[in-house]
Design a protein around this motif. Structure first.
Motif: not given
Length: 258
Positions: A211, A215-216, A252-253, A255-257
Motif C-alpha cells: 500500500k 498500490f499508491n 488492496w489493489s 481499493e487503492a484505485k
C-alpha cells in the motif's frame, strides 16, 4: 438669476463640481435661454479634469444639456447652425477622451507585458515556479487583449510561446521524475519481498509494503514501461504468497484505485 449666474462663474474656476450643481440648476430652470445654455455648455466641455471618468461626466452633462436645449429653444437658422457647431465640439471632446482612454489602456498593457516578461525571466531559477506561474496567469487575465496594438501583439505572442515551451519542458521533467520514482518504489517492493520471507505469510507486513510503495502508484500517468514492470512485480509476488493473501492483494489493489 444674476446672483446664481455670478455664483456659477465664481465656482467654475475654483470648484467645478459645485459649479456643475449650480450651473445645471440654473440651466434647467431656463432651458430655452441661449445665453444660460452657452455658459453651462462651454463650462462642461472645457472644465479641467483630473481623470477620464471626470471628463466623461462633464461631457455627458454637456450632451444632455444640448439635447434639452434643442427641445426647449426657439429654432431659427442661426440657432440651428450653432447647435451643429456645439455638436462638433462635443464630438471633438468625445474623440479626445476616447484617445486618452486608448492611450491609458496601451500604457497599462505595456506595464503588464513588462511584468510578465520579468516574471518569466525568473522561472528557470525559481524554487517556487508554481507561484510565479499563478502570478503570470493573473497578469495575463488583466490584459485588455482587444486593445493590444500590433507591437504589443508581437510581444504577447513571443511571451506566450516562451511560456508554453517552459510548461512543456516542466511537464516532461515532472513526468520523468514521476516515472523514475515509481520504478524506484517497485524495485524496493520486489527487493524487500525477496529478502524477507515473512511477507509471503504475514498479511499486515505485506499490506503495509504494497500500500505504501506499490498500490499508491497511479498507472494512468506513467509510461508503458513502468506499467510492464508493475505487472511483473505484482505477478512475482502474487505467485509466491499463500492463497489467502492472493485475494487480499487483489482487494488492496482495487481499493487503492477507487
Amino acid at each position: 438669476m444674476d446672483k446664481q449666474l455670478a455664483l456659477f462663474k465664481e465656482l467654475a474656476s475654483t470648484d467645478p463640481f459645485k459649479a456643475q450643481v449650480v450651473g445645471r440648476n440654473l440651466f434647467l430652470k431656463n432651458m430655452a435661454d441661449v445665453n444660460i445654455f452657452k455658459e453651462y455648455f462651454t463650462f462642461s466641455i472645457s472644465v479641467s479634469c483630473n481623470s477620464v471618468p471626470e471628463a466623461k461626466f462633464f461631457v455627458e452633462e454637456a450632451e444632455h444639456a444640448l439635447q434639452l436645449f434643442c427641445d426647449a429653444c426657439e429654432i431659427n437658422a442661426e440657432v440651428v447652425n450653432q447647435i451643429f457647431e456645439w455638436r462638433d465640439l462635443l464630438y471633438q471632446k468625445e474623440e479626445a477622451i476616447s484617445a486618452q482612454i486608448q492611450a491609458e489602456i496601451i500604457n497599462s498593457n505595456d506595464t503588464i507585458l513588462k511584468k510578465i516578461s520579468d516574471l518569466q525571466g525568473k522561472l528557470a531559477s525559481s524554487k517556487s515556479p508554481t507561484k510565479i506561474l499563478d502570478e503570470i496567469r493573473a497578469l495575463d487575465a488583466s490584459l485588455d487583449k482587444d486593445m493590444l496594438d500590433n507591437r504589443q501583439m508581437a510581444v504577447y505572442g513571443k511571451l506566450s510561446d516562451k511560456l508554453s515551451s517552459y510548461v512543456v519542458k516542466a511537464q516532461k521533467k515532472e513526468s520523468k521524475k514521476t516515472n523514475l520514482n515509481a520504478l524506484g518504489d517497485l524495485h524496493h517492493v520486489l527487493d524487500e519481498f525477496n529478502k524477507e520471507g515473512a511477507y509471503k505469510k504475514d498479511e499486515e507486513k505485506l499490506s503495509k509494503l504494497l500500500k505504501s510503495r506499490m498500490f499508491n502508484i497511479d498507472l494512468s500517468i506513467v509510461v508503458p514501461e513502468v506499467v510492464t514492470y508493475y505487472n511483473h512485480v505484482y505477478a512475482t509476488i502474487f505467485s509466491k504468497v499463500k492463497d489467502e493473501l492472493k485475494y487480499k492483494m487483489a482487494e488492496w489493489s482495487v481499493e487503492a484505485k477507487h
